[in-house]
Design a protein around this motif. Structure first.
Motif, PDB file in Angstrom:
ATOM      1  N   ALA A   1     -48.372 120.125  -4.930  1.00 17.86           N
ATOM      2  CA  ALA A   1     -47.434 118.905  -3.655  1.00 17.86           C
ATOM      3  C   ALA A   1     -46.430 118.959  -3.990  1.00 17.86           C
ATOM      4  CB  ALA A   1     -48.178 118.171  -3.072  1.00 17.86           C
ATOM      5  N   VAL A   2     -45.984 118.133  -5.936  1.00 18.48           N
ATOM      6  CA  VAL A   2     -45.194 117.837  -5.597  1.00 18.48           C
ATOM      7  C   VAL A   2     -43.508 119.203  -5.332  1.00 18.48           C
ATOM      8  CG1 VAL A   2     -43.062 117.591  -8.321  1.00 18.48           C
ATOM      9  CG2 VAL A   2     -45.659 116.374  -7.263  1.00 18.48           C
ATOM     10  N   LEU A   3     -44.227 120.213  -5.566  1.00 22.39           N
ATOM     11  CA  LEU A   3     -43.382 121.684  -5.609  1.00 22.39           C
ATOM     12  C   LEU A   3     -43.197 121.502  -4.270  1.00 22.39           C
ATOM     13  CD1 LEU A   3     -44.917 124.101  -8.131  1.00 22.39           C
ATOM     14  CD2 LEU A   3     -42.541 122.220  -8.708  1.00 22.39           C
ATOM     15  N   TRP A   4     -43.692 121.839  -3.387  1.00 21.69           N
ATOM     16  CA  TRP A   4     -44.028 121.833  -2.091  1.00 21.69           C
ATOM     17  C   TRP A   4     -42.823 120.624  -1.288  1.00 21.69           C
ATOM     18  CZ3 TRP A   4     -44.684 118.650   1.718  1.00 21.69           C
ATOM     19  CH2 TRP A   4     -43.882 118.893   3.320  1.00 21.69           C
ATOM     20  N   LEU A   5     -42.880 119.192  -1.740  1.00 20.01           N
ATOM     21  CA  LEU A   5     -41.668 118.178  -1.079  1.00 20.01           C
ATOM     22  C   LEU A   5     -40.731 118.236  -2.143  1.00 20.01           C
ATOM     23  CD1 LEU A   5     -41.597 115.260   0.078  1.00 20.01           C
ATOM     24  CD2 LEU A   5     -42.328 114.230  -2.862  1.00 20.01           C
ATOM     25  N   GLU A   6     -39.990 119.158  -3.180  1.00 21.87           N
ATOM     26  CA  GLU A   6     -38.933 119.619  -3.299  1.00 21.87           C
ATOM     27  C   GLU A   6     -38.381 120.384  -2.665  1.00 21.87           C
ATOM     28  OE1 GLU A   6     -38.044 121.703  -7.295  1.00 21.87           O
ATOM     29  OE2 GLU A   6     -39.470 120.177  -8.146  1.00 21.87           O
ATOM     30  N   GLU A   7     -39.176 121.517  -2.587  1.00 21.53           N
ATOM     31  CA  GLU A   7     -38.379 122.086  -1.582  1.00 21.53           C
ATOM     32  C   GLU A   7     -38.607 121.982  -0.173  1.00 21.53           C
ATOM     33  OE1 GLU A   7     -38.766 126.849  -0.721  1.00 21.53           O
ATOM     34  OE2 GLU A   7     -40.202 126.029  -2.222  1.00 21.53           O
ATOM     35  N   TYR A   8     -39.293 121.057  -0.117  1.00 19.46           N
ATOM     36  CA  TYR A   8     -38.965 120.991   1.932  1.00 19.46           C
ATOM     37  C   TYR A   8     -38.029 119.958   1.491  1.00 19.46           C
ATOM     38  CZ  TYR A   8     -40.564 118.852   6.221  1.00 19.46           C
ATOM     39  OH  TYR A   8     -40.243 118.177   7.734  1.00 19.46           O
ATOM     40  N   LEU A   9     -37.617 118.559   0.482  1.00 19.95           N
ATOM     41  CA  LEU A   9     -36.587 117.842   0.946  1.00 19.95           C
ATOM     42  C   LEU A   9     -35.426 118.589   0.408  1.00 19.95           C
ATOM     43  CD1 LEU A   9     -37.895 113.890  -0.580  1.00 19.95           C
ATOM     44  CD2 LEU A   9     -38.088 115.452   1.237  1.00 19.95           C
ATOM     45  N   SER A  10     -35.486 119.229  -0.942  1.00 12.74           N
ATOM     46  CA  SER A  10     -33.435 119.640  -1.036  1.00 12.74           C
ATOM     47  C   SER A  10     -33.105 120.528  -0.111  1.00 12.74           C
ATOM     48  CB  SER A  10     -33.549 121.269  -1.901  1.00 12.74           C
ATOM     49  OG  SER A  10     -34.759 122.138  -1.512  1.00 12.74           O
ATOM     50  N   ASN A  11     -33.873 120.280   1.498  1.00 15.63           N
ATOM     51  CA  ASN A  11     -33.557 120.870   2.715  1.00 15.63           C
ATOM     52  C   ASN A  11     -32.676 119.872   3.801  1.00 15.63           C
ATOM     53  OD1 ASN A  11     -33.593 123.803   1.996  1.00 15.63           O
ATOM     54  ND2 ASN A  11     -35.943 123.477   2.503  1.00 15.63           N
ATOM     55  N   TRP A  12     -33.019 118.457   3.232  1.00 16.99           N
ATOM     56  CA  TRP A  12     -33.135 117.121   4.239  1.00 16.99           C
ATOM     57  C   TRP A  12     -31.324 117.585   4.543  1.00 16.99           C
ATOM     58  CZ3 TRP A  12     -37.215 114.856   6.738  1.00 16.99           C
ATOM     59  CH2 TRP A  12     -36.254 113.263   6.569  1.00 16.99           C
ATOM     60  N   SER A  13     -31.178 117.255   5.942  1.00 15.68           N
ATOM     61  CA  SER A  13     -29.997 117.240   6.565  1.00 15.68           C
ATOM     62  C   SER A  13     -29.266 115.679   6.703  1.00 15.68           C
ATOM     63  CB  SER A  13     -30.123 118.091   7.535  1.00 15.68           C
ATOM     64  OG  SER A  13     -30.260 117.748   8.828  1.00 15.68           O
ATOM     65  N   LYS A  14     -30.425 114.448   6.799  1.00 10.67           N
ATOM     66  CA  LYS A  14     -30.032 113.773   7.375  1.00 10.67           C
ATOM     67  C   LYS A  14     -29.558 112.665   5.716  1.00 10.67           C
ATOM     68  CE  LYS A  14     -32.423 113.619  11.348  1.00 10.67           C
ATOM     69  NZ  LYS A  14     -33.157 113.685  12.702  1.00 10.67           N
ATOM     70  N   ILE A  15     -29.616 111.268   5.381  1.00 10.02           N
ATOM     71  CA  ILE A  15     -29.353 110.412   4.671  1.00 10.02           C
ATOM     72  C   ILE A  15     -31.096 110.434   3.624  1.00 10.02           C
ATOM     73  CG2 ILE A  15     -28.848 108.669   3.512  1.00 10.02           C
ATOM     74  CD1 ILE A  15     -27.284 108.047   6.079  1.00 10.02           C
ATOM     75  N   LEU A  16     -30.796 110.801   2.736  1.00  9.19           N
ATOM     76  CA  LEU A  16     -32.073 110.765   1.811  1.00  9.19           C
ATOM     77  C   LEU A  16     -32.426 109.522   0.233  1.00  9.19           C
ATOM     78  CD1 LEU A  16     -35.036 111.130   1.215  1.00  9.19           C
ATOM     79  CD2 LEU A  16     -34.347 113.094  -0.381  1.00  9.19           C
ATOM     80  N   PHE A  17     -32.828 108.759   0.625  1.00  7.02           N
ATOM     81  CA  PHE A  17     -32.510 107.408  -0.545  1.00  7.02           C
ATOM     82  C   PHE A  17     -33.299 107.395  -1.349  1.00  7.02           C
ATOM     83  CE2 PHE A  17     -31.193 103.643  -2.895  1.00  7.02           C
ATOM     84  CZ  PHE A  17     -29.702 103.435  -3.169  1.00  7.02           C
ATOM     85  N   PHE A  18     -34.046 108.066  -3.053  1.00  9.83           N
ATOM     86  CA  PHE A  18     -35.217 107.927  -3.088  1.00  9.83           C
ATOM     87  C   PHE A  18     -35.484 107.091  -4.538  1.00  9.83           C
ATOM     88  CE2 PHE A  18     -33.462 112.027  -3.720  1.00  9.83           C
ATOM     89  CZ  PHE A  18     -34.655 112.754  -4.874  1.00  9.83           C
ATOM     90  N   VAL A  19     -36.006 106.654  -4.923  1.00  9.56           N
ATOM     91  CA  VAL A  19     -36.281 106.635  -6.602  1.00  9.56           C
ATOM     92  C   VAL A  19     -37.334 107.361  -7.154  1.00  9.56           C
ATOM     93  CG1 VAL A  19     -37.305 104.753  -8.392  1.00  9.56           C
ATOM     94  CG2 VAL A  19     -36.054 103.939  -6.215  1.00  9.56           C
ATOM     95  N   CYS A  20     -36.888 108.169  -8.532  1.00  9.71           N
ATOM     96  CA  CYS A  20     -37.948 109.202  -8.398  1.00  9.71           C
ATOM     97  C   CYS A  20     -37.109 109.182 -10.553  1.00  9.71           C
ATOM     98  CB  CYS A  20     -38.034 110.484  -8.201  1.00  9.71           C
ATOM     99  SG  CYS A  20     -38.753 111.060  -8.592  1.00  9.71           S
ATOM    100  N   HIS A  21     -38.465 109.627 -11.367  1.00  9.50           N
ATOM    101  CA  HIS A  21     -38.052 109.494 -12.722  1.00  9.50           C
ATOM    102  C   HIS A  21     -38.331 110.894 -13.422  1.00  9.50           C
ATOM    103  CE1 HIS A  21     -38.461 105.506 -12.133  1.00  9.50           C
ATOM    104  NE2 HIS A  21     -37.050 105.358 -12.882  1.00  9.50           N
ATOM    105  N   SER A  22     -38.598 111.704 -12.061  1.00  2.00           N
ATOM    106  CA  SER A  22     -39.050 113.089 -12.132  1.00  2.00           C
ATOM    107  C   SER A  22     -37.231 113.816 -12.451  1.00  2.00           C
ATOM    108  CB  SER A  22     -40.151 113.917 -11.834  1.00  2.00           C
ATOM    109  OG  SER A  22     -39.796 115.285 -12.379  1.00  2.00           O
TER     110      SER A  22
END
Length: 696
Positions: A339-360
């Motif tokens: 699921a992490v790998l799927w989400l990574e690919e999905y969010l890499s195409n996010w075209s609006k504003i994405l603001f997130f906390v992550c330590h990976s």
């Protein structure tokens, strides 16, 4: 000083004194209700958010604002008394856009505000901030935000939590189309700052709809996971209502206002197209499938899921709604590697504003276009272009330049002070030179010196050597297991660890990774086969519910002194906690008030005190910041015992794991390759599964 200058200064003082006298006598007559009504009317027109929270105004600005309000009220009273104003004068006194806003007045200022309206939600969010003792101030800005602005740029922002400043006089700059990774040490206040942004405690354009993912979806009996993700009726109704209001306002608007209204309408209709019921189910099932839901799970009621799975439902809903501004706080914490790998690919195409906390690090490298770092030393937000690796290199280069400048300035200051000390009382010539240098030093200090670069902490974590044990240390022999009334989870599994083991256990959620750890510790008993443990073996665990290891009503010092090390003096406990990042006031703070990362560090200090032979770590990086993850990696590499970890953190696995084992299909099998090979293999498999799902 010239007479003219003295006269001007005296006149200014008299003017200020007059304003003070007016404030003392007339402040109670300000019509705050009328001012609020005007604010709501402008917001309904879409002219932008007024600052409806605490303002950061200078004393002079406050006086000027109060005087302007009194003057406006006097003018208004005069008009009511005279009654002879011409139509042109009345029109001139109306605020810009008033004719178009009149169509929306009923919604916002007549009777009670609709509790489902954006205004009511905004007020509720601000009240929640106040309840949590979060205070936000910012610099007053001139004018209103344009209705269709989609960038955020606010200066002089301060955020305080229980009176402690988290950021001070800093800029918040968030631009449309960028994906920001928000980083900073555990306990620095990242989540609190995100709450403040999500509550619109700073001016945020009304055109930006915000979704802040900070809680799991409620456990309900009346809605399935799929229905929960598609639950957008409220938003559709709100958008349609807003479109109708703007269409009515169009008739009375000026040409310039009509252009603004048209742009707003286009954005609303685009949003309604996104939420079209005819395509909604296909999008929702695709997202849920990517996050690990089977078709059967999609049709289960949300009450049937654990908290982690309901968090996935919330995440799926956030992705489905596609808000203009999406805020995520550790979105990967409840996900398996697939699921992490799927989400990574999905969010890499996010075209609006994405603001997130992550330590990976790996996740941020593939998703982020920008990094925002919370600088705890100077309480500022620092902005960097590029992904995490680019940030590291850029910051290293900037720190190097800053350190050279800092050192050069300090050398100059030391030389000047030395000259003044040596020759300040010598000959007349030398005294004059010393005085000149003293003036030069004063100018340098007034201009401001280069601060020393912030240095990230380097924690010296270590787990003591518990000594050697004869083999076998722990072996799983031909075991099978199933929970009562459940399907078989393992069948004829053979697996073993020794003190040289460095294994990363990967696999999908539900495959039994955590269950395997419970079988190894004896918390669960296999239905067939046996688990053999050396009688002297000491095992320490870090679980996803690591807080259960603590008494949250106690301080770290009291907990260690009373429960773990009663014979040891406080002077010996303090450095142990300090080595794991629990320093200063944290040691005397009730643990329920600490952040998740700070609590996790205390748990690792407890593990060090336990002196285990074998470490079993279940997602140990979830609550940790980058510096702590690095400290853990160094610690594991030095540890003389065995390590088995369940993790989706590529960086930790690549640094520490010597072998990868896959837990799936009722088996535990060794993977032939490293973690990056496994990542590429998993991505290919995910793509195949997604294609099969979309093709039915």
């Amino acid at each position: 000083m010239s007479a003219a200058k003295r006269f001007n200064e005296k006149r200014e003082k008299l003017a200020l004194a007059a304003i003070d006298r007016e404030l003392d006598t007339g402040a109670d007559s300000i019509d705050f209700d009328g001012l609020l009504k005007n604010d709501l009317k402008a917001a309904a027109m879409g002219k932008g958010d007024e600052e409806l929270f605490e303002k950061k105004l200078s004393k002079e600005e406050k006086k000027a604002l109060a005087k302007a309000k009194r003057d406006a009220k006097k003018k208004d009273k005069g008009k009511k008394g005279g009654g002879n104003d011409s139509e042109e004068e009345k029109k001139e006194d109306e605020p810009a856009g008033n004719s178009a806003a009149a169509a929306l007045d009923k919604l916002t200022i007549s009777g009670d505000i609709d509790p489902t309206s954006e205004e009511a939600k905004h007020e509720a969010a601000l009240e929640e901030l106040s309840r949590q003792n979060i205070v936000v101030t910012y610099e007053q800005r001139k004018g209103n935000l344009h209705a269709n602005t989609r960038d955020i740029n606010v200066s002089g922002v301060n955020v305080a939590f229980h009176g402690k400043l988290l950021i001070e006089e800093t800029d918040v700059i968030i631009n449309y189309g960028n994906r920001y990774g928000f980083i900073g040490p555990n306990g620095s206040g990242k989540s609190t700052i995100m709450k403040a942004i999500a509550a619109r405690a700073i001016p945020i354009p009304s055109a930006l709809d915000i979704y802040f993912l900070d809680s799991e979806y409620p456990a309900r009996d009346d809605i399935t996971a799929l229905e929960a993700v598609m639950e957008s009726n409220d938003e559709v109704a709100h958008l349609e209502q807003k479109a109708n209001q703007l269409n009515h306002a169009m008739a009375d608007a000026s040409e310039e206002e009509q252009n603004e209204i048209q742009m707003s309408l286009e954005a609303i209709y685009d949003r309604l197209d996104q939420l079209d019921v005819n395509t909604a189910q296909a999008r929702a099932t695709t997202i849920l499938h990517g996050l690990g839901f089977t078709v059967a799970m999609m049709n289960q009621k949300t009450r049937e899921f654990s908290g982690g799975w309901r968090m996935r439902v919330s995440l799926a809903r956030a992705l489905f709604l596609e808000p203009e501004f999406l805020l995520l706080d550790e979105p990967t914490n409840h996900l398996d590697m697939d699921a992490v790998l799927w989400l990574e690919e999905y969010l890499s195409n996010w075209s609006k504003i994405l603001f997130f906390v992550c330590h990976s690090q790996d996740f941020m490298n593939n998703v982020c276009t920008h990094i925002v770092r919370l600088d705890m030393t100077y309480k500022k937000l620092r902005y960097y272009s590029g992904n995490y690796d680019t940030y590291v290199q850029t910051r290293r280069d900037q720190d190097m330049v800053q350190m050279r400048q800092y050192e050069a300035e300090q050398r100059d200051i030391a030389e000047i002070k030395d000259f003044i000390a040596r020759f300040g009382h010598g000959t007349v010539k030398l005294v004059r030179q010393a005085q000149a240098r003293e003036k030069l030093l004063q100018k340098k200090l007034e201009a401001g010196l280069t601060p020393m670069p912030e240095v990230d902490p380097q924690w010296d974590w270590s787990f003591p050597d518990a000594g050697q044990l004869a083999v076998p240390v722990l072996s799983i022999e031909n075991i099978s297991f199933n929970y009562p009334n459940g399907q078989e989870l393992y069948s004829k599994v053979d697996f073993g660890v020794d003190l040289q083991t460095r294994v990363a256990l990967v696999g999908p959620n539900g495959a039994g990774k955590t269950t395997l750890i419970k079988l190894m510790t004896g918390e669960l008993t296999p239905t067939k086969g046996q688990v053999k443990r050396n009688m002297h073996l000491k095992i320490s665990r870090f679980t996803q519910h690591f807080e259960e290891k603590l008494d949250l009503t106690m301080t770290p010092l009291d907990y260690f002194k009373q429960k773990l090390m009663p014979e040891e003096p406080i002077e010996k406990i303090r450095p142990l906690l300090g080595r794991y990042g629990c320093t200063g006031d944290q040691q005397s703070q009730v643990m329920s008030q600490l952040s998740a990362g700070q609590k996790a560090r205390i748990v690792f200090a407890i593990i060090a005190h336990e002196k285990p032979h074998l470490l079993l770590l279940d997602e140990p990086t979830n609550p940790l910041d980058m510096e702590s993850i690095d400290a853990l990696a160094r610690c594991l590499n030095k540890f003389q015992g065995g390590v088995l970890m369940i993790s989706h953190d590529m960086r930790l696995i690549s640094q520490c794991a010597q072998q990868i084992y896959v837990c799936d299909n009722k088996k535990v099998t060794k993977y032939r390759g490293d973690i990056m090979d496994f990542k590429m293999h998993t991505r290919k498999e995910n793509s195949k599964k997604l294609a099969q799902h979309m093709n039915g």
